[in-house]
Design a protein around this motif. Structure first.
Motif, mmCIF file in Angstrom:
data_model
loop_
_atom_site.group_PDB
_atom_site.id
_atom_site.type_symbol
_atom_site.label_atom_id
_atom_site.label_comp_id
_atom_site.label_asym_id
_atom_site.label_seq_id
_atom_site.Cartn_x
_atom_site.Cartn_y
_atom_site.Cartn_z
ATOM 1 N N UNK A 197 0.824 -1.208 0.000
ATOM 2 C CA UNK A 197 0.000 0.000 0.000
ATOM 3 C C UNK A 197 0.862 1.263 0.000
ATOM 4 N N UNK A 198 1.766 1.364 0.952
ATOM 5 C CA UNK A 198 2.580 2.581 1.050
ATOM 6 C C UNK A 198 3.609 2.639 -0.071
ATOM 7 N N UNK A 199 4.014 1.459 -0.597
ATOM 8 C CA UNK A 199 4.951 1.457 -1.709
ATOM 9 C C UNK A 199 4.330 1.961 -2.990
ATOM 10 N N UNK A 200 3.054 1.646 -3.216
ATOM 11 C CA UNK A 200 2.378 2.082 -4.436
ATOM 12 C C UNK A 200 1.871 3.516 -4.347
ATOM 13 N N UNK A 201 1.607 3.976 -3.122
ATOM 14 C CA UNK A 201 1.045 5.327 -2.956
ATOM 15 C C UNK A 201 1.863 6.122 -1.937
ATOM 16 N N UNK A 202 3.173 6.279 -2.191
ATOM 17 C CA UNK A 202 4.030 6.934 -1.189
ATOM 18 C C UNK A 202 3.695 8.403 -0.966
ATOM 19 N N UNK A 203 3.121 9.056 -1.966
ATOM 20 C CA UNK A 203 2.816 10.484 -1.852
ATOM 21 C C UNK A 203 1.344 10.742 -1.519
ATOM 22 N N UNK A 204 0.597 9.650 -1.323
ATOM 23 C CA UNK A 204 -0.837 9.770 -1.019
ATOM 24 C C UNK A 204 -1.159 9.325 0.396
ATOM 25 N N UNK A 205 -0.607 8.177 0.804
ATOM 26 C CA UNK A 205 -0.958 7.585 2.097
ATOM 27 C C UNK A 205 -0.163 8.245 3.223
ATOM 28 N N UNK A 206 -0.905 8.762 4.192
ATOM 29 C CA UNK A 206 -0.322 9.310 5.424
ATOM 30 C C UNK A 206 -0.787 8.399 6.564
ATOM 31 N N UNK A 207 0.081 7.439 6.931
ATOM 32 C CA UNK A 207 -0.322 6.451 7.926
ATOM 33 C C UNK A 207 -0.126 7.007 9.331
ATOM 34 N N UNK A 208 -1.205 7.016 10.101
ATOM 35 C CA UNK A 208 -1.204 7.581 11.445
ATOM 36 C C UNK A 208 -1.124 6.496 12.509
ATOM 37 N N UNK A 209 -1.658 5.313 12.216
ATOM 38 C CA UNK A 209 -1.719 4.247 13.205
ATOM 39 C C UNK A 209 -3.012 4.299 14.000
ATOM 40 N N UNK A 210 -3.062 3.541 15.083
ATOM 41 C CA UNK A 210 -4.255 3.568 15.936
ATOM 42 C C UNK A 210 -4.402 4.933 16.593
ATOM 43 N N UNK A 211 -5.647 5.360 16.765
ATOM 44 C CA UNK A 211 -5.899 6.658 17.383
ATOM 45 C C UNK A 211 -6.896 6.491 18.523
ATOM 46 N N UNK A 212 -6.787 7.359 19.516
ATOM 47 C CA UNK A 212 -7.717 7.372 20.633
ATOM 48 C C UNK A 212 -8.981 8.128 20.295
ATOM 49 N N UNK A 213 -9.952 8.150 21.211
ATOM 50 C CA UNK A 213 -11.250 8.753 20.933
ATOM 51 C C UNK A 213 -11.185 10.217 20.485
ATOM 52 N N UNK A 214 -10.368 11.044 21.127
ATOM 53 C CA UNK A 214 -10.334 12.462 20.778
ATOM 54 C C UNK A 214 -9.764 12.682 19.374
ATOM 55 N N UNK A 215 -8.629 12.024 19.080
ATOM 56 C CA UNK A 215 -8.030 12.186 17.756
ATOM 57 C C UNK A 215 -8.927 11.583 16.688
ATOM 58 N N UNK A 216 -9.579 10.481 16.993
ATOM 59 C CA UNK A 216 -10.517 9.859 16.058
ATOM 60 C C UNK A 216 -11.627 10.843 15.693
ATOM 61 N N UNK A 217 -12.218 11.460 16.723
ATOM 62 C CA UNK A 217 -13.307 12.408 16.478
ATOM 63 C C UNK A 217 -12.840 13.583 15.627
#
Length: 333
Positions: A197-217
């Protein structure tokens, strides 16, 4: 009523010494459903005992108990009088020969382990399970847990498990066609898929990882659109993936954020009033992506639909009616 809610217990990935709580610290779709439903049950004057999520915050009307398996559930239920058991664990937490009225919500794909008194979360999920007459009740959302925003930022959002059946690659392809970054928030357990995924879309995908309730909202509230492009491929339970209910669609609408979805599972049932539905496997061009983003509903429209279709009190009241049926031995399959 006094309702015993059985949550499927899982360790929290970021800190395995903890259990995933209700609401969850990070990733946890079913735990969000349980949380929104508990809110609805409490607001309609009921009492809830929560089992299977040790460490969850208690509050007036909600008692959190430490049971994490069927034997400890049996012991706990013998010590606490309840009117009905509400199972979210697909039978994993249910003691054998439980002599209490029991209703289960099916959160997975395929046939439920306990089809008696099962409630499905979409027509598509019910069809895949082979049921004809069991109730369908949509997943709830408590808008108080969502951040509403009219102002949007120039990014698209995928939130959930980073897996092939969830269509993250398709979401990245759509974002690339639209010329927008795709923020990806969720666990990436399948490293091979993630690396492609990140190899094919290096300039598109911004991977954040798991997020808590506040950041999710916040992520949901400020996205131009949420992408839910689930695909009809083999999923984690050995069957073709049929998106069961998609809590995040309701959360996005309550946040004023439109949804662009595939036609997999429940999505054609719930998305048309809050966004757009694409054919699975459709390769969207730049002009098509631009057109779709331009015709999506406004934030106020989305909020109104969310409260009408998925409001947590309304959904809780539907459940209470079926709890009463089970208590009368009016069972269904």
């Amino acid at each position: 009523m006094r309702i015993a809610t059985l949550n499927a217990p899982f360790r929290y990935g970021a800190d395995p010494s903890q259990w995933i709580t209700v609401p969850p610290q990070g990733y946890g779709g079913i735990q969000w459903v349980v949380s929104h439903l508990i809110d609805g049950f409490l607001e309609t004057g009921n009492e809830v005992l929560l089992l299977g999520a040790p460490g969850s915050p208690p509050r007036p009307g909600l008692t959190v108990l430490p049971a994490i398996d069927a034997p400890s559930v049996a012991t706990t239920l013998a010590e606490h009088a309840v009117d009905v058991v509400h199972d979210h664990s697909d039978g994993v937490m249910l003691p054998p020969y439980l002599a209490l009225p029991t209703v289960g919500t099916h959160h997975l794909t395929g046939v439920p382990a306990v089809p008696v008194n099962c409630i499905y979360v979409s027509e598509a999920q019910r069809r895949q399970a082979g049921s004809l007459h069991a109730p369908v009740i949509r997943l709830p959302v408590n808008a108080d847990h969502c951040e509403f925003s009219i102002a949007k930022k120039d990014y698209l959002l995928y939130i959930g498990r980073v897996s092939r059946h969830k269509g993250v690659h398709e979401a990245a392809a759509f974002a690339a066609a639209a010329g927008l970054p795709l923020k990806v928030a969720g666990p990436a357990w399948e490293k091979g898929y993630f690396n492609v995924l990140v190899g094919q879309f290096p300039h598109t995908v911004d991977y954040i990882g798991e997020v808590g309730p506040q950041q999710r909202a916040q992520l949901i509230a400020h996205a131009r659109a949420l992408l839910v492009l689930s695909q009809p491929v083999k999923g984690p339970f050995g069957t073709e993936w049929c998106e069961p209910g998609s809590t995040v669609v309701a959360e996005a609408a309550a946040s004023g954020t439109p949804v662009i979805a595939s036609d997999n599972g429940c999505l054609p049932e719930i998305v048309p009033r809050v966004g757009a539905v694409l054919n699975s496997g459709n390769n969207v061009t730049a002009s098509e992506a631009e057109r779709l983003l331009a015709i999506l509903p406004s934030a106020d429209e989305l909020r109104n639909v969310a409260l009408e279709q998925w409001g947590h009190v309304r959904i809780a009241e539907q459940y209470l009616r079926h709890f009463a049926r089970a208590m009368r031995d009016d069972n269904w399959t």
